[in-house]
Design a protein around this motif. Structure first.
Motif, PDB file in Angstrom:
ATOM      1  N   HIS A 120       0.818  -1.373  -0.001  1.00 34.16           N
ATOM      2  CA  HIS A 120       0.046   0.002  -0.034  1.00 34.16           C
ATOM      3  C   HIS A 120       0.827   1.204  -0.029  1.00 34.16           C
ATOM      4  O   HIS A 120       0.152   2.374   0.152  1.00 34.16           O
ATOM      5  CB  HIS A 120      -0.978   0.181   1.142  1.00 34.16           C
ATOM      6  N   LYS A 121       2.259   1.174  -0.023  1.00 35.85           N
ATOM      7  CA  LYS A 121       2.968   2.333   0.106  1.00 35.85           C
ATOM      8  C   LYS A 121       4.262   2.426  -1.162  1.00 35.85           C
ATOM      9  O   LYS A 121       5.468   2.022  -0.924  1.00 35.85           O
ATOM     10  CB  LYS A 121       3.945   2.506   1.485  1.00 35.85           C
TER      11      LYS A 121
ATOM     12  N   ARG B 101       6.526   3.569  -4.501  1.00 32.87           N
ATOM     13  CA  ARG B 101       7.303   4.720  -4.509  1.00 32.87           C
ATOM     14  C   ARG B 101       7.658   4.909  -5.951  1.00 32.87           C
ATOM     15  O   ARG B 101       7.873   3.838  -6.402  1.00 32.87           O
ATOM     16  CB  ARG B 101       8.416   4.780  -3.559  1.00 32.87           C
TER      17      ARG B 101
ATOM     18  N   PRO C 114       7.168   8.881  -2.648  1.00 35.80           N
ATOM     19  CA  PRO C 114       5.873   8.064  -2.403  1.00 35.80           C
ATOM     20  C   PRO C 114       4.989   8.434  -3.173  1.00 35.80           C
ATOM     21  O   PRO C 114       4.825   9.714  -3.854  1.00 35.80           O
ATOM     22  CB  PRO C 114       5.548   8.405  -0.990  1.00 35.80           C
ATOM     23  N   TYR C 115       3.944   7.389  -3.750  1.00 33.83           N
ATOM     24  CA  TYR C 115       3.056   7.764  -4.794  1.00 33.83           C
ATOM     25  C   TYR C 115       1.807   7.215  -3.879  1.00 33.83           C
ATOM     26  O   TYR C 115       1.651   6.356  -3.280  1.00 33.83           O
ATOM     27  CB  TYR C 115       3.317   6.609  -5.738  1.00 33.83           C
ATOM     28  N   THR C 116       0.859   8.286  -4.293  1.00 35.09           N
ATOM     29  CA  THR C 116      -0.495   7.960  -3.486  1.00 35.09           C
ATOM     30  C   THR C 116      -1.607   7.278  -4.671  1.00 35.09           C
ATOM     31  O   THR C 116      -1.695   7.792  -5.661  1.00 35.09           O
ATOM     32  CB  THR C 116      -1.326   9.164  -3.079  1.00 35.09           C
TER      33      THR C 116
ATOM     34  N   SER D  75      -5.216   6.118  -6.009  1.00 40.51           N
ATOM     35  CA  SER D  75      -6.512   6.599  -5.803  1.00 40.51           C
ATOM     36  C   SER D  75      -7.281   5.938  -4.739  1.00 40.51           C
ATOM     37  O   SER D  75      -7.122   4.723  -4.751  1.00 40.51           O
ATOM     38  CB  SER D  75      -7.157   6.799  -7.016  1.00 40.51           C
ATOM     39  N   SER D  76      -8.600   6.518  -4.389  1.00 38.05           N
ATOM     40  CA  SER D  76      -9.189   5.980  -3.056  1.00 38.05           C
ATOM     41  C   SER D  76      -9.922   4.862  -3.879  1.00 38.05           C
ATOM     42  O   SER D  76     -10.628   3.872  -3.138  1.00 38.05           O
ATOM     43  CB  SER D  76      -9.840   6.919  -2.360  1.00 38.05           C
TER      44      SER D  76
END
Ligand code: OAD
Length: 253
Positions: A122-123, A125, A132-134, A136-137
């Motif tokens: 979930h983390k 990069r 880090p890359y986020t 989308s929800s």
């Protein structure tokens, strides 16, 4: 029925380390690595999926595979073993969870400060700049087995995003490893749950704990490399044994 000596050891412990592997998430439907038939490394070639050179060779293959695994985790729920660890933490002064798992099921069960020795699905990069890359929800569709998926690009440097897990040939995250070693040396009891104890340096932790005087308890349905080191070997599934064990400690107390 549990060995009364085991219950006494657990009841008297002020600091318990809980060291987990893929087996603790097996009953949530997350495949392990080395179990016969169902283990990921029985079905997939680790050399093509889990190293920096594999990623350089075929980014879409690697990213698609890890996204397939992340989707499985997003749809899974913590099981009675994860929940029993949280219940145990409420009964002792200090409990530290150290996991080799890249899922977030300990956290979703309610564990805090989990040490992730092998990173997290979930983390992610950037492969180039490491920022880090986020995600989308939205929960994307689960890619089919082995489906290729182009990794997204880094918003900072336009590099390619990589999974946030530790690959073969890579160092463990330094802060997590240091914390794990300190805990292994300080704890009075280490409970090893659902790991084949075959991957180093993680597999060293229960041995370090034993060398420092801790009692080592193992929960696993099968024999492992840790059997000879463990003071107590509990044969069975974590989701069956752990809730009963935590209840036994509570009621004896
Ligand atoms: P393994 O797949 O090597 O071992 C899983 C263990 O869980 C086995 O000993 C099983 O007998 C046991 N098991 C299966 N079902 C269980 C259940 N319901 N309750 C308790 N135990 C159960 O997985 P790990 O030891 O976690 O590394 O593997 C270590 C590392 O090897 C992983 O973190 C991964 C892999 O390559 C990286 O990806 C860096």
């Amino acid at each position: 029925m549990f060995d009364p000596e085991l219950l006494t050891v657990l009841r008297n412990a002020r600091h318990i380390a809980v060291f987990t592997g893929a087996g603790v998430s097996a009953e949530s439907g997350i495949p392990t690595f080395r179990d016969a038939q169902t283990g990921l490394w029985k079905q997939f070639d680790a050399t093509k999926l889990a190293s920096p050179s594999a990623y350089r060779t075929d980014k879409a293959l690697v990213w698609g595979w890890y996204e397939w695994r992340r989707m499985k985790v997003l749809k899974a729920e913590p099981n009675p073993a994860h929940l029993a660890i949280v219940a145990l933490a409420e009964q002792v002064e200090n409990l530290t969870v150290i996991t080799q798992n890249v899922d977030d099921l300990h956290e979703r069960a309610g564990s805090f400060g989990v040490v992730h020795l092998h990173g997290s699905l979930h983390k992610p990069r950037c492969f180039a700049c490491a920022r880090p890359y986020t995600f989308s929800s939205e929960i994307p569709e689960e890619p089919e087995d082995g489906r290729r998926l182009e990794p997204p690009r880094c918003v900072h440097c336009d590099g390619r995003i990589r999974p946030g897990v530790v690959w073969f040939g890579e160092q463990l995250p330094e802060a997590d490893w240091q914390r794990a070693e300190i805990v292994a040396h300080q704890c009075e009891v280490l409970i090893s749950i659902g790991t084949s104890s075959m991957v180093w340096p993680a597999a060293q932790l229960p041995k370090d704990a034993a060398d420092s005087g801790a009692k080592v308890i193992q929960i696993n349905p099968d024999a492992t490399a840790l059997d000879k080191v463990a003071h107590f070997n509990l044969r069975g599934k974590a989701g069956d044994i752990l809730p009963r064990l935590v209840e036994a400690i509570r009621t004896v107390g």
